[in-house]
Design a protein around this motif. Structure first.
Motif, PDB file in Angstrom:
ATOM      1  N   LEU A  83      87.949  -8.711  10.406  1.00  0.00           N
ATOM      2  CA  LEU A  83      89.437  -8.588  10.830  1.00  0.00           C
ATOM      3  C   LEU A  83      89.648  -6.945  10.864  1.00  0.00           C
ATOM      4  O   LEU A  83      90.723  -6.509  11.504  1.00  0.00           O
ATOM      5  CB  LEU A  83      90.397  -9.467   9.913  1.00  0.00           C
ATOM      6  CG  LEU A  83      90.237 -10.960   9.998  1.00  0.00           C
ATOM      7  CD1 LEU A  83      91.193 -11.570   9.057  1.00  0.00           C
ATOM      8  CD2 LEU A  83      90.835 -11.245  11.522  1.00  0.00           C
ATOM      9  N   ALA A  84      88.880  -6.246   9.993  1.00  0.00           N
ATOM     10  CA  ALA A  84      89.437  -4.846   9.816  1.00  0.00           C
ATOM     11  C   ALA A  84      88.687  -3.955  10.921  1.00  0.00           C
ATOM     12  O   ALA A  84      89.111  -2.758  11.092  1.00  0.00           O
ATOM     13  CB  ALA A  84      88.864  -4.144   8.661  1.00  0.00           C
ATOM     14  N   ASP A  85      87.865  -4.495  11.806  1.00  0.00           N
ATOM     15  CA  ASP A  85      87.249  -3.928  12.904  1.00  0.00           C
ATOM     16  C   ASP A  85      88.214  -3.841  13.995  1.00  0.00           C
ATOM     17  O   ASP A  85      88.632  -4.659  14.751  1.00  0.00           O
ATOM     18  CB  ASP A  85      85.941  -4.645  13.049  1.00  0.00           C
ATOM     19  CG  ASP A  85      85.122  -3.584  14.495  1.00  0.00           C
ATOM     20  OD1 ASP A  85      85.977  -2.866  15.036  1.00  0.00           O
ATOM     21  OD2 ASP A  85      84.002  -3.867  14.517  1.00  0.00           O
ATOM     22  N   ALA A 112      83.387 -12.245   7.711  1.00  0.00           N
ATOM     23  CA  ALA A 112      82.895 -10.846   6.698  1.00  0.00           C
ATOM     24  C   ALA A 112      81.522 -10.644   6.985  1.00  0.00           C
ATOM     25  O   ALA A 112      80.701 -10.333   6.300  1.00  0.00           O
ATOM     26  CB  ALA A 112      83.558 -11.133   5.562  1.00  0.00           C
ATOM     27  N   GLU A 113      81.032 -11.041   8.417  1.00  0.00           N
ATOM     28  CA  GLU A 113      79.498 -10.723   8.751  1.00  0.00           C
ATOM     29  C   GLU A 113      78.879 -11.507   7.845  1.00  0.00           C
ATOM     30  O   GLU A 113      77.565 -11.371   7.864  1.00  0.00           O
ATOM     31  CB  GLU A 113      79.313  -9.374   8.604  1.00  0.00           C
ATOM     32  CG  GLU A 113      79.973  -8.445   9.567  1.00  0.00           C
ATOM     33  CD  GLU A 113      79.720  -7.009   9.524  1.00  0.00           C
ATOM     34  OE1 GLU A 113      78.672  -6.681   9.673  1.00  0.00           O
ATOM     35  OE2 GLU A 113      80.762  -6.153   9.003  1.00  0.00           O
ATOM     36  N   GLN A 119      80.120 -20.399   8.954  1.00  0.00           N
ATOM     37  CA  GLN A 119      79.853 -21.824   8.722  1.00  0.00           C
ATOM     38  C   GLN A 119      80.923 -22.632   7.953  1.00  0.00           C
ATOM     39  O   GLN A 119      81.583 -23.603   8.680  1.00  0.00           O
ATOM     40  CB  GLN A 119      78.566 -22.096   8.292  1.00  0.00           C
ATOM     41  CG  GLN A 119      78.431 -23.899   8.372  1.00  0.00           C
ATOM     42  CD  GLN A 119      76.883 -24.179   7.713  1.00  0.00           C
ATOM     43  OE1 GLN A 119      76.075 -23.371   7.949  1.00  0.00           O
ATOM     44  NE2 GLN A 119      76.778 -25.383   7.346  1.00  0.00           N
ATOM     45  N   GLU A 120      81.304 -22.161   6.828  1.00  0.00           N
ATOM     46  CA  GLU A 120      82.407 -22.727   5.918  1.00  0.00           C
ATOM     47  C   GLU A 120      83.741 -22.728   6.915  1.00  0.00           C
ATOM     48  O   GLU A 120      84.403 -23.516   6.666  1.00  0.00           O
ATOM     49  CB  GLU A 120      82.463 -22.012   4.632  1.00  0.00           C
ATOM     50  CG  GLU A 120      83.506 -22.291   3.801  1.00  0.00           C
ATOM     51  CD  GLU A 120      83.487 -21.778   2.557  1.00  0.00           C
ATOM     52  OE1 GLU A 120      84.497 -21.835   1.603  1.00  0.00           O
ATOM     53  OE2 GLU A 120      82.864 -20.620   2.408  1.00  0.00           O
ATOM     54  N   ILE A 136      82.796 -15.753  16.871  1.00  0.00           N
ATOM     55  CA  ILE A 136      82.181 -14.328  17.130  1.00  0.00           C
ATOM     56  C   ILE A 136      81.151 -14.535  15.910  1.00  0.00           C
ATOM     57  O   ILE A 136      81.493 -14.355  14.871  1.00  0.00           O
ATOM     58  CB  ILE A 136      83.163 -13.227  16.905  1.00  0.00           C
ATOM     59  CG1 ILE A 136      83.893 -13.225  18.355  1.00  0.00           C
ATOM     60  CG2 ILE A 136      82.220 -11.945  17.053  1.00  0.00           C
ATOM     61  CD1 ILE A 136      85.003 -12.051  17.863  1.00  0.00           C
ATOM     62  N   PRO A 137      79.642 -14.877  16.301  1.00  0.00           N
ATOM     63  CA  PRO A 137      79.030 -15.346  15.308  1.00  0.00           C
ATOM     64  C   PRO A 137      78.269 -14.186  14.554  1.00  0.00           C
ATOM     65  O   PRO A 137      78.136 -13.281  14.955  1.00  0.00           O
ATOM     66  CB  PRO A 137      77.880 -16.054  16.252  1.00  0.00           C
ATOM     67  CG  PRO A 137      77.722 -15.344  17.331  1.00  0.00           C
ATOM     68  CD  PRO A 137      79.296 -14.744  17.633  1.00  0.00           C
ATOM     69  N   ALA A 138      78.470 -14.524  13.195  1.00  0.00           N
ATOM     70  CA  ALA A 138      77.625 -13.755  12.093  1.00  0.00           C
ATOM     71  C   ALA A 138      76.483 -14.213  12.041  1.00  0.00           C
ATOM     72  O   ALA A 138      75.368 -13.560  11.612  1.00  0.00           O
ATOM     73  CB  ALA A 138      78.429 -13.788  11.024  1.00  0.00           C
TER      74      ALA A 138
END
Length: 344
Positions: A83-85, A112-113, A119-120, A136-138
């Motif tokens: 969210l900070a990006d 948070a990458e 998943q959670e 947006i997948p990590a």
């Protein structure tokens, strides 16, 4: 001084119900239901009493029953990487605008990458019966979403494709954009070009590295492994990498930065370097136009809008196999990428 009246019967977590409204208005539950849902068959006087009771009690309709009847919650979830990006601000806003146009509420959160957190969060949104997900997948394994997709949760991936499942994806042309940016540096006489990028397991990082190598190969230029630095995009790691590239026995004369966070740190590090170094960054950054930073810009808002529109088409019944949409990038020449290579 007059005392301020306070309600003494208020308890958090105990919301007024239709039964409370009916009791206060002196009507039946069915009458309250008709008023709340705008159905006919209620006199103006009765409707007035019900509305007064709703106002006095602070009643809010619980949509759970409506969900069971209609099968739709009018909510969609957005799982962001960070969210900070600043890249995700216009993307999220575009998704929200499309959702609002379809009468839906957007719920978002950040992974948070962290693949486990992704998943959670995604499964928590599904448990709350969202109609669809934009992710947006990590991580690189999304088989955990297969049961949810089979159950009818429309799912679209953005910026990076899904891992190990077939799903709709909306991406930027990371490979083509990086190749164009590096070719731009080559056109200005640079032969020793460094690449500072993200972790290689990340799809966008790998594609931009591939574009860098392709541009160098097309120009007949070698790529020394010491010119490539991959890893965390933290300022500490990137600043060390940039300084090492500039102080090596054969220092690079130009840099290609793999994303906006790398670009910001590179600009700060280069400010302390005694001689000019050409720089092209992938992703635009704030004030880049004023600072004269050449970038390969991707349209974050278009990514979000395209993904959301695709999601709602799926929710409206559009069939067919999952598709991958790739949006183009644009090179914005502003000065830093046009610094010519030094004459040896």
């Amino acid at each position: 001084m007059a005392a301020i009246a306070r309600r003494t019967d208020h308890r958090y977590g105990n919301r007024p119900t239709m039964k409370d409204v009916a009791a206060r208005a002196g009507v039946g539950l069915k009458t309250v239901s008709r008023v709340v849902n705008g159905e006919p068959g209620v006199t103006l006087e009765t409707e007035r009493r019900v509305h007064e009771a709703i106002e006095a009690l602070g009643f809010r309709r619980n949509d759970s029953a409506r969900v069971l009847r209609k099968g739709r919650t009018a909510t969609v979830g957005l799982v962001l990487e960070d969210l900070a990006d600043p890249f995700y601000g216009p993307l999220s806003r575009a998704v929200e605008e499309v959702a609002r146009a379809h009468g839906a509420l957007l719920i978002n959160g950040s992974s948070a990458e962290d693949p486990d957190r992704e998943q959670e969060l995604a499964l928590a949104l599904c448990a709350r019966r969202v109609d669809g997900l934009i992710v947006i997948p990590a991580g690189d394994d999304h088989r955990y979403l297969e049961p949810e997709i089979r159950a009818g949760v429309a799912t679209v991936f953005v910026d990076r494709p899904a891992g190990r499942i077939d799903a709709d994806a909306v991406l930027s042309d990371s490979f083509g954009g990086a190749r164009e940016g590096v070719s731009h540096l080559i056109a200005h006489g640079h032969r020793r070009i460094g690449f500072v990028g993200d972790r290689p397991r990340i799809h966008t990082g790998a594609e931009r590295l591939r574009g860098y190598r392709a541009a160098m190969a097309e120009a007949g230029l070698p790529v020394r492994e010491e010119w490539v630095s991959l890893g965390s995009t933290s300022p500490e790691r990137v600043s060390v990498a940039v300084r090492e590239l500039l102080t090596a026995p054969e220092p690079v004369t130009a840099l290609f930065a793999g994303n906006n966070r790398v670009t910001v740190t590179a600009v700060r590090t280069l400010a302390a370097h005694p001689s000019p170094v050409a720089l092209v960054g992938f992703d635009d950054i704030e004030l880049a136009d004023l600072l004269g930073i050449t970038v390969v810009a991707q349209d974050a808002a278009a990514l979000g809008r395209t993904a959301a529109e695709r999601l709602f088409r799926r929710l409206d019944g559009a069939g067919g196999a999952p598709e991958r949409v790739v949006l183009g990038t644009k090179l914005l020449a502003r000065g830093s990428g046009e610094i010519p290579a030094p004459t040896d």
